[in-house]
Design an enzyme around this catalytic site. Structure first.
Site, short mmCIF file in Angstrom:
data_model
loop_
_atom_site.label_atom_id
_atom_site.label_comp_id
_atom_site.label_asym_id
_atom_site.label_seq_id
_atom_site.Cartn_x
_atom_site.Cartn_y
_atom_site.Cartn_z
N PHE A 37 0.87 -1.18 0.00
CA PHE A 37 0.00 0.00 0.00
C PHE A 37 0.90 1.23 0.00
O PHE A 37 1.80 1.33 0.84
CB PHE A 37 -0.88 0.06 1.25
CG PHE A 37 -1.57 1.40 1.40
CD1 PHE A 37 -2.88 1.58 0.96
CD2 PHE A 37 -0.91 2.50 1.94
CE1 PHE A 37 -3.51 2.82 1.06
CE2 PHE A 37 -1.53 3.75 2.04
CZ PHE A 37 -2.83 3.90 1.61
N GLU A 38 0.65 2.12 -0.91
CA GLU A 38 1.33 3.41 -0.88
C GLU A 38 0.43 4.41 -1.58
O GLU A 38 -0.17 4.09 -2.60
CB GLU A 38 2.64 3.40 -1.71
CG GLU A 38 3.81 2.69 -1.09
CD GLU A 38 5.03 2.66 -2.04
OE1 GLU A 38 4.84 2.65 -3.27
OE2 GLU A 38 6.14 2.65 -1.53
#
Ligand SMILES: Nc1nc2c(ncn2[C@@H]2O[C@H](COP(=O)(O)OP(=O)(O)OP(=O)(O)O)[C@@H](O)[C@H]2O)c(=O)[nH]1
Ligand SMILES: [Mg+2]
Length: 424
Positions: free
Chosen positions: A310-311
């Protein structure tokens, strides 16, 4: 006879009147659903895929969708972000969200065989957020995407979809790598049963995510990205635009989960980082997050990193000279192949050293799962307000293997009430 004609005339007049009323009502309800015409939803109309693969626009679906005030020239102050339940519009989750759009995209690296797992991820992202915002989605692959992948993903994404083929030089051994040495490492790691230790493609993937995804031709059109992997879950409604949050608060990098890296995969990474920092002191930020990465002022790495599956981040930052110098220096040292450096510690160390600490954001309200860890925000009311469906005891934030407490400490943040109960 005359009375009969008059009756007919009366009938015709009544019929005409009924038809007129019907026309008026149906036309005005159409006007209501049509709302204000959109002018260039996040620039999608002016954007097109530039080489490097093909793309399938969603023009037909978009044309059908009513899109209120979403152009760049909308004044953001008219549409404040609904961050918490008392903010105006927090509970208004129907229809397309009003307000400006950022120049942003989702991005997924995937193989054709990942189609059904990425389909699940997309469905979650759309249901919890993107159905109201219609951001684009870029898919990248080292092999051409097949028709099934394109059909399924395009049908699920509410924005435009683009499909890029990664150039070979971004997914292969650079010339300076000693193949024999790299092979020996893979054999040794296989013997030690280090996860993905014997994999060549995993190493290409980590190097690509570390140094190339943000400069694929399709990505050059955007300023912000949100990385999504196959098989992830989102557990809470997202009531505001995280891209806009990033932009308006000058955030450059963000995370939801953090943890310690397996040292076997990065034994010399920190030495490489120190070499880079010595050669490029101009890239090291004042007031950075060194305290998150090191317990001795930078001498050794404590292995804490943000989990990069996740970013949400700034593509401009990744394309900056600072980040490119950093990647180039690490790549020359060869650890993507002589060890098994992951893009998570590579991104995290870059963010931790080259950004002021205020520019790294913890998205507590984005509840998330990637096997085997869950970020489920602490606090019952907090979760009920956001219609979360994660189990509190699954929350990884305060467990001993998480680094999120450190992030709170270095940023002088107060941990939420009830965190102790979730710490074991
Ligand atoms: N095109 C392509 N994508 C890949 C390849 N290997 C991994 N990926 C993608 O790269 C991302 C990371 O790979 P994963 O296999 O999920 O790696 P991981 O998250 O460390 O490990 P998992 O626990 O297996 O999820 C995912 O989006 C994958 O779909 C590959 O060889 N080719
Ligand atoms: Mg994964």
């Amino acid at each position: 006879m005359a009375a009969g004609s008059a009756r007919y005339v009366r009938y015709i007049l009544i019929a005409f009147f009924v038809l007129a009323v019907f026309y008026f009502v149906s036309d005005s309800s159409d006007a209501v659903t049509r709302l204000t015409p959109a002018t260039g939803n996040n620039g999608a109309d002016s954007k097109s895929a530039t080489g490097a693969g093909d793309h399938k626009g969603h023009e037909a679906a978009q044309a059908k969708t009513s899109k209120p005030k979403t152009s760049d020239n909308v004044d953001p102050k008219q549409f404040p972000l609904a961050m918490s339940p008392n903010d105006p519009g927090f509970n208004d989750l129907a229809g397309i969200a009003e307000g400006p759009r950022m120049n942003a995209t989702f991005v997924t690296l995937a193989r054709n065989g990942d189609v059904w797992e990425i389909a699940k991820s997309i469905r979650q992202v759309e249901d919890r957020f993107n159905r109201r915002y219609n951001y684009d989605w870029v898919f990248l692959n080292d092999k051409p995407f097949d028709e099934t992948f394109k059909k399924v993903t395009t049908s699920l994404v509410s924005g435009k979809t683009h499909y890029g083929l990664i150039p070979e030089e971004h997914w292969s051994f650079p010339p300076h790598i000693d193949q024999e040495k790299a092979k020996k490492v893979r054999e040794d790691m296989a013997a030690k049963k280090i996860i993905y230790g014997d994999s060549i493609s995993y190493r290409h993937m980590c190097r690509f995510e570390s140094g190339f995804f943000f400069r694929q031709k399709l990505m050059l059109n955007y300023d912000y990205y949100w990385r999504v992997e196959p098989s992830i879950k989102l557990f809470c409604d997202i009531h505001y635009d995280p891209f806009r949050f990033m932009h308006e608060n000058n955030k450059k990098y963000s995370f939801v989960l953090s943890l310690y890296e397996y040292i076997e995969t990065i034994p010399t990474l920190w030495d490489s980082v120190k070499k880079f920092a010595k050669n490029h002191p101009e890239h090291i930020a004042d007031g950075n997050s060194m305290g998150f990465l090191s317990d001795d002022g930078g001498d050794t790495y404590n292995k804490c990193h943000f989990w990069s599956n996740f970013e949400i981040g700034s593509l401009r930052w990744l394309r900056s000279k600072a980040y490119l110098d950093y990647f180039e220096s690490l790549d020359q040292d060869g650890g993507f192949f002589y060890e098994r450096w992951g893009d998570a510690p590579v991104h995290s160390i870059a963010a931790g050293l080259m950004l002021p600490k205020e520019q790294i954001h913890f998205f507590n309200d984005i509840a998330y799962f990637h096997v085997p860890f869950t970020h489920c925000p602490t606090g019952e009311k907090y979760k009920l307000d956001r219609k979360c469906h994660c189990e509190p005891k699954e929350n990884f934030d305060w467990k001993s293997y998480s680094c999120t407490s450190r992030y709170y400490e270095i940023n002088n943040l107060e941990k939420p009430e009830g965190w102790e109960a979730e710490s074991h």
